[in-house]
Write a protein that holds these residues in place. Structure first.
Motif, PDB file in Angstrom:
ATOM      1  N   TYR A   1     -14.462  42.997  36.428  1.00 18.60           N
ATOM      2  CA  TYR A   1     -14.412  42.835  34.979  1.00 18.60           C
ATOM      3  C   TYR A   1     -13.259  43.663  34.401  1.00 18.60           C
ATOM      4  O   TYR A   1     -12.483  43.178  33.564  1.00 18.60           O
ATOM      5  N   ALA A   2     -13.138  44.915  34.838  1.00 16.91           N
ATOM      6  CA  ALA A   2     -12.074  45.782  34.333  1.00 16.91           C
ATOM      7  C   ALA A   2     -10.705  45.244  34.697  1.00 16.91           C
ATOM      8  O   ALA A   2      -9.746  45.382  33.922  1.00 16.91           O
ATOM      9  N   ALA A   3     -10.583  44.614  35.859  1.00 15.98           N
ATOM     10  CA  ALA A   3      -9.307  44.028  36.265  1.00 15.98           C
ATOM     11  C   ALA A   3      -8.953  42.815  35.409  1.00 15.98           C
ATOM     12  O   ALA A   3      -7.788  42.606  35.062  1.00 15.98           O
ATOM     13  N   ARG A   4      -9.958  42.035  35.058  1.00 16.67           N
ATOM     14  CA  ARG A   4      -9.716  40.811  34.291  1.00 16.67           C
ATOM     15  C   ARG A   4      -9.619  41.069  32.793  1.00 16.67           C
ATOM     16  O   ARG A   4      -8.902  40.364  32.078  1.00 16.67           O
ATOM     17  N   HIS A   5     -10.358  42.075  32.314  1.00 16.18           N
ATOM     18  CA  HIS A   5     -10.398  42.369  30.869  1.00 16.18           C
ATOM     19  C   HIS A   5     -10.134  43.851  30.631  1.00 16.18           C
ATOM     20  O   HIS A   5     -10.971  44.550  30.025  1.00 16.18           O
ATOM     21  N   PRO A   6      -9.011  44.389  31.063  1.00 20.28           N
ATOM     22  CA  PRO A   6      -8.801  45.840  30.956  1.00 20.28           C
ATOM     23  C   PRO A   6      -8.859  46.361  29.530  1.00 20.28           C
ATOM     24  O   PRO A   6      -9.298  47.494  29.298  1.00 20.28           O
ATOM     25  N   HIS A   7      -8.444  45.559  28.564  1.00 19.37           N
ATOM     26  CA  HIS A   7      -8.421  46.006  27.175  1.00 19.37           C
ATOM     27  C   HIS A   7      -9.813  46.045  26.556  1.00 19.37           C
ATOM     28  O   HIS A   7      -9.981  46.564  25.445  1.00 19.37           O
ATOM     29  N   ARG A   8     -10.811  45.511  27.249  1.00 17.64           N
ATOM     30  CA  ARG A   8     -12.186  45.515  26.737  1.00 17.64           C
ATOM     31  C   ARG A   8     -13.001  46.705  27.232  1.00 17.64           C
ATOM     32  O   ARG A   8     -14.150  46.892  26.824  1.00 17.64           O
ATOM     33  N   VAL A   9     -12.445  47.497  28.148  1.00 24.76           N
ATOM     34  CA  VAL A   9     -13.181  48.603  28.758  1.00 24.76           C
ATOM     35  C   VAL A   9     -12.691  49.922  28.172  1.00 24.76           C
ATOM     36  O   VAL A   9     -11.497  50.231  28.236  1.00 24.76           O
ATOM     37  N   SER A  10     -13.609  50.694  27.597  1.00 28.20           N
ATOM     38  CA  SER A  10     -13.249  52.004  27.047  1.00 28.20           C
ATOM     39  C   SER A  10     -13.466  53.123  28.062  1.00 28.20           C
ATOM     40  O   SER A  10     -12.688  54.076  28.122  1.00 28.20           O
ATOM     41  N   ARG A  11     -14.514  53.011  28.858  1.00 26.40           N
ATOM     42  CA  ARG A  11     -14.758  53.931  29.972  1.00 26.40           C
ATOM     43  C   ARG A  11     -15.467  53.143  31.064  1.00 26.40           C
ATOM     44  O   ARG A  11     -16.262  52.259  30.781  1.00 26.40           O
ATOM     45  N   LEU A  12     -15.202  53.528  32.311  1.00 30.82           N
ATOM     46  CA  LEU A  12     -15.785  52.832  33.455  1.00 30.82           C
ATOM     47  C   LEU A  12     -16.375  53.864  34.409  1.00 30.82           C
ATOM     48  O   LEU A  12     -15.652  54.713  34.936  1.00 30.82           O
ATOM     49  N   ALA A  13     -17.689  53.802  34.613  1.00 34.26           N
ATOM     50  CA  ALA A  13     -18.374  54.700  35.541  1.00 34.26           C
ATOM     51  C   ALA A  13     -18.846  53.895  36.746  1.00 34.26           C
ATOM     52  O   ALA A  13     -19.630  52.947  36.597  1.00 34.26           O
ATOM     53  N   LEU A  14     -18.373  54.261  37.919  1.00 36.69           N
ATOM     54  CA  LEU A  14     -18.761  53.599  39.162  1.00 36.69           C
ATOM     55  C   LEU A  14     -19.637  54.574  39.940  1.00 36.69           C
ATOM     56  O   LEU A  14     -19.167  55.598  40.441  1.00 36.69           O
ATOM     57  N   VAL A  15     -20.935  54.250  40.021  1.00 34.12           N
ATOM     58  CA  VAL A  15     -21.932  55.147  40.597  1.00 34.12           C
ATOM     59  C   VAL A  15     -22.280  54.663  41.996  1.00 34.12           C
ATOM     60  O   VAL A  15     -22.742  53.530  42.170  1.00 34.12           O
ATOM     61  N   THR A  16     -22.057  55.523  42.989  1.00 30.96           N
ATOM     62  CA  THR A  16     -22.242  55.162  44.399  1.00 30.96           C
ATOM     63  C   THR A  16     -21.860  53.692  44.616  1.00 30.96           C
ATOM     64  O   THR A  16     -22.677  52.863  44.974  1.00 30.96           O
ATOM     65  N   PRO A  17     -20.583  53.391  44.378  1.00 28.54           N
ATOM     66  CA  PRO A  17     -20.167  51.989  44.255  1.00 28.54           C
ATOM     67  C   PRO A  17     -19.998  51.253  45.578  1.00 28.54           C
ATOM     68  O   PRO A  17     -19.614  51.831  46.600  1.00 28.54           O
ATOM     69  N   GLY A  18     -20.266  49.944  45.536  1.00 29.78           N
ATOM     70  CA  GLY A  18     -19.757  49.057  46.562  1.00 29.78           C
ATOM     71  C   GLY A  18     -18.259  48.897  46.361  1.00 29.78           C
ATOM     72  O   GLY A  18     -17.777  48.944  45.227  1.00 29.78           O
ATOM     73  N   MET A  19     -17.527  48.696  47.442  1.00 33.30           N
ATOM     74  CA  MET A  19     -16.067  48.738  47.349  1.00 33.30           C
ATOM     75  C   MET A  19     -15.376  47.520  47.942  1.00 33.30           C
ATOM     76  O   MET A  19     -14.178  47.536  48.195  1.00 33.30           O
ATOM     77  N   ARG A  20     -16.128  46.433  48.113  1.00 33.40           N
ATOM     78  CA  ARG A  20     -15.519  45.233  48.685  1.00 33.40           C
ATOM     79  C   ARG A  20     -14.456  44.649  47.755  1.00 33.40           C
ATOM     80  O   ARG A  20     -13.478  44.084  48.216  1.00 33.40           O
TER      81      ARG A  20
END
Length: 283
Positions: A108-127
């Motif tokens: 989502y952040a890659a496709r809509h970067p201007h729509r994200v104010s902060r991004l928290a990735l908690v114990t994330p999958g990384m595929r």
């Protein structure tokens, strides 16, 4: 914990369920699995600081099964997140993704970067970013738990899974938690994965295009939190830290003695880390 439930329509007409709990500025939380989002609870009390907007991914929990099974694919779930943002009337969103849900949040952040104010990735999958984790890395982390009374049986099952000679996932459940206590057992017993087709289709061909995602993330200026659990075999700290290579403004944090669900293993520490990252609540 007071929660309000509602629904909205995805672009393809699938009805999506949304649970709202807490107070303060909104935080959209994408669950992993695909699984019933109930396992997130109130994220260890984070709802006292933020209004948590928690959807059930399509086909899980109270959300409808889609007419097109191909829409379970990770990259296509990005459209559901955007539909949620529009439904909520938010110009920008603070976004949290846990486990497999982090793959949705990153895309989502890659496709809509201007729509994200902060991004928290908690114990994330990384595929979505193409970060590999070796079996030996997982086994090395597992050996840190050698003093636990359940270790011998769980480690034998993990070795068999990694060798392709076993599939006793229930036996390795203690490795997913920082403490295999009664609270962890209840959490594990209550976990409900989505239908088998949702699980199978989530990572189907085309779901992940790491090179394109990495390139698109150059347009993301929002701060990113990369939160790992020191004992997490699913998202080892080394691999989580590697995500920082692909975003401009990353903060890496390890919760000591936590596993894949740090809000359960260390709720006070988890909430303190998240609130410090998210900053002052916006009106």
């Amino acid at each position: 914990m007071n929660s309000v439930s509602g629904t909205l329509s995805a672009p393809d007409g699938t009805r999506l369920a949304l649970r709202t709990t807490g107070s303060g500025a909104p935080l959209l939380c994408v669950p992993g699995g695909p699984a019933d989002s109930a396992y997130l609870g109130d994220l260890g009390g984070l709802s006292a600081h933020r209004t948590l907007l928690i959807p059930d991914l399509r086909g899980t929990g109270r959300s409808a099964v889609p007419a097109d099974p191909a829409s379970y694919r990770c990259d296509r779930l990005v459209d559901d997140v955007e539909a949620l943002r529009v439904h909520l009337g938010l110009e920008q969103i603070d976004l949290l993704g846990h486990s497999a849900g982090a793959n949705v949040a990153v895309q989502y952040a890659a496709r809509h970067p201007h729509r994200v104010s902060r991004l928290a990735l908690v114990t994330p999958g990384m595929r979505a970013l193409g970060i590999e984790i070796t079996a030996e890395e997982r086994l090395g982390l597992a050996r840190l738990r050698a003093g636990e009374p359940w270790f011998a049986a769980a480690f034998a099952a993990l070795e068999a899974i990694n060798a392709g000679t076993g599939n006793d996932w229930e036996a390795v459940a203690p490795f997913r938690y920082g403490r295999w206590d009664e609270a962890a057992r209840r959490h594990h017993a209550a976990g409900r994965l989505g239908p088998p087709e949702a699980l199978a289709r989530f990572g189907a061909d085309g779901a992940f295009t790491p090179d394109a995602t990495r390139a698109a993330l150059t347009g993301l200026t929002a701060p990113v939190l990369l939160l790992a659990g020191a004992y997490d075999l699913n998202s080892p700290p080394r691999a989580v830290a590697a995500c920082a290579d692909f975003v401009a403004d990353a903060t890496f944090h390890v919760r000591p003695e936590a596993g894949h669900y740090p809000w359960l293993d260390d709720p006070a520490g988890f909430v303190a880390t998240l609130t410090a990252f998210l900053g002052a609540c916006r009106a």
